[in-house]
Design a protein around this motif. Sequence first.
Motif, short mmCIF file in Angstrom:
data_model
loop_
_atom_site.label_atom_id
_atom_site.label_comp_id
_atom_site.label_asym_id
_atom_site.label_seq_id
_atom_site.Cartn_x
_atom_site.Cartn_y
_atom_site.Cartn_z
N LYS A 103 52.44 14.96 -29.43
CA LYS A 103 51.42 15.11 -30.46
C LYS A 103 51.36 13.84 -31.30
O LYS A 103 52.37 13.21 -31.56
N PHE A 104 50.13 13.49 -31.69
CA PHE A 104 49.88 12.26 -32.45
C PHE A 104 48.97 12.57 -33.63
O PHE A 104 48.19 13.52 -33.59
N ILE A 105 49.05 11.73 -34.66
CA ILE A 105 48.12 11.79 -35.79
C ILE A 105 47.16 10.62 -35.65
O ILE A 105 47.59 9.49 -35.40
N VAL A 106 45.88 10.89 -35.82
CA VAL A 106 44.86 9.84 -35.78
C VAL A 106 44.80 9.22 -37.18
O VAL A 106 44.61 9.93 -38.17
N LYS A 107 45.00 7.90 -37.24
CA LYS A 107 45.00 7.20 -38.53
C LYS A 107 44.23 5.89 -38.42
O LYS A 107 44.14 5.31 -37.34
N TRP A 108 43.74 5.42 -39.56
CA TRP A 108 43.13 4.10 -39.63
C TRP A 108 44.25 3.09 -39.81
O TRP A 108 45.15 3.28 -40.62
N ASP A 109 44.20 2.01 -39.06
CA ASP A 109 45.19 0.94 -39.16
C ASP A 109 44.51 -0.28 -39.77
O ASP A 109 43.65 -0.89 -39.14
N ASP A 110 44.87 -0.60 -41.02
CA ASP A 110 44.26 -1.74 -41.72
C ASP A 110 44.54 -3.06 -41.02
O ASP A 110 43.71 -3.97 -41.05
N GLU A 135 44.85 -3.58 -37.78
CA GLU A 135 44.07 -3.72 -36.55
C GLU A 135 42.58 -3.41 -36.76
O GLU A 135 41.79 -3.57 -35.85
N ASN A 136 42.24 -2.93 -37.96
CA ASN A 136 40.86 -2.58 -38.29
C ASN A 136 40.24 -1.61 -37.29
O ASN A 136 39.13 -1.81 -36.80
N ARG A 137 40.99 -0.55 -36.99
CA ARG A 137 40.49 0.48 -36.08
C ARG A 137 41.37 1.72 -36.19
O ARG A 137 42.45 1.68 -36.77
N PHE A 138 40.90 2.81 -35.61
CA PHE A 138 41.69 4.03 -35.57
C PHE A 138 42.72 3.91 -34.45
O PHE A 138 42.41 3.43 -33.36
N VAL A 139 43.94 4.36 -34.73
CA VAL A 139 45.01 4.37 -33.74
C VAL A 139 45.72 5.72 -33.84
O VAL A 139 45.48 6.50 -34.75
N MET A 140 46.60 5.97 -32.88
CA MET A 140 47.39 7.19 -32.91
C MET A 140 48.83 6.85 -33.21
O MET A 140 49.38 5.90 -32.65
N PHE A 141 49.44 7.64 -34.08
CA PHE A 141 50.85 7.52 -34.38
C PHE A 141 51.53 8.80 -33.94
O PHE A 141 51.03 9.90 -34.22
N ARG A 142 52.66 8.67 -33.26
CA ARG A 142 53.42 9.87 -32.91
C ARG A 142 53.84 10.56 -34.19
O ARG A 142 53.97 9.93 -35.23
N LEU A 143 54.08 11.84 -34.13
CA LEU A 143 54.49 12.57 -35.32
C LEU A 143 55.83 12.07 -35.86
O LEU A 143 56.14 12.29 -37.01
#
Length: 131
Positions: free
Chosen positions: A78-85, A87-95
Amino acid sequence: MRKIKFCGIDISTKEKIYSESIKFDEKSNGEKICWLRDKFYNWIEINLESVRQFIGAYDCNGVEVYESDIVEFEGEHKFIVKWDDNENRFVMFRLDGKKSPVQFHGEGYKKLKVVGNIFDNVEWLNQGDVN
């Protein structure tokens, strides 16, 4: 063309509101507030912390993917969808907080499934990656 949409929780009713219109304001005491326009074109005050943006993609079931959604990738982690400042895009971070090597592009979306979000599934945030 990508749709610009938002989701937030109505302060009064605690219901989710989905909208293409958003505005921000400030109360006389300096407190910031957010408004989303509902389907009847009424401006609804939204819990500012709950505002999430549609990332312009759909999961394997055609469900819109929003910032702060919890998604499964190929039924594994499972991952959380977050904005990455950075990389200037949405990425996924593992929980568990580790950045995912999974990128949001091409056919990769078809391997994602929205299973919740950080507001409705707080218990997953406390457990780390449950899979």
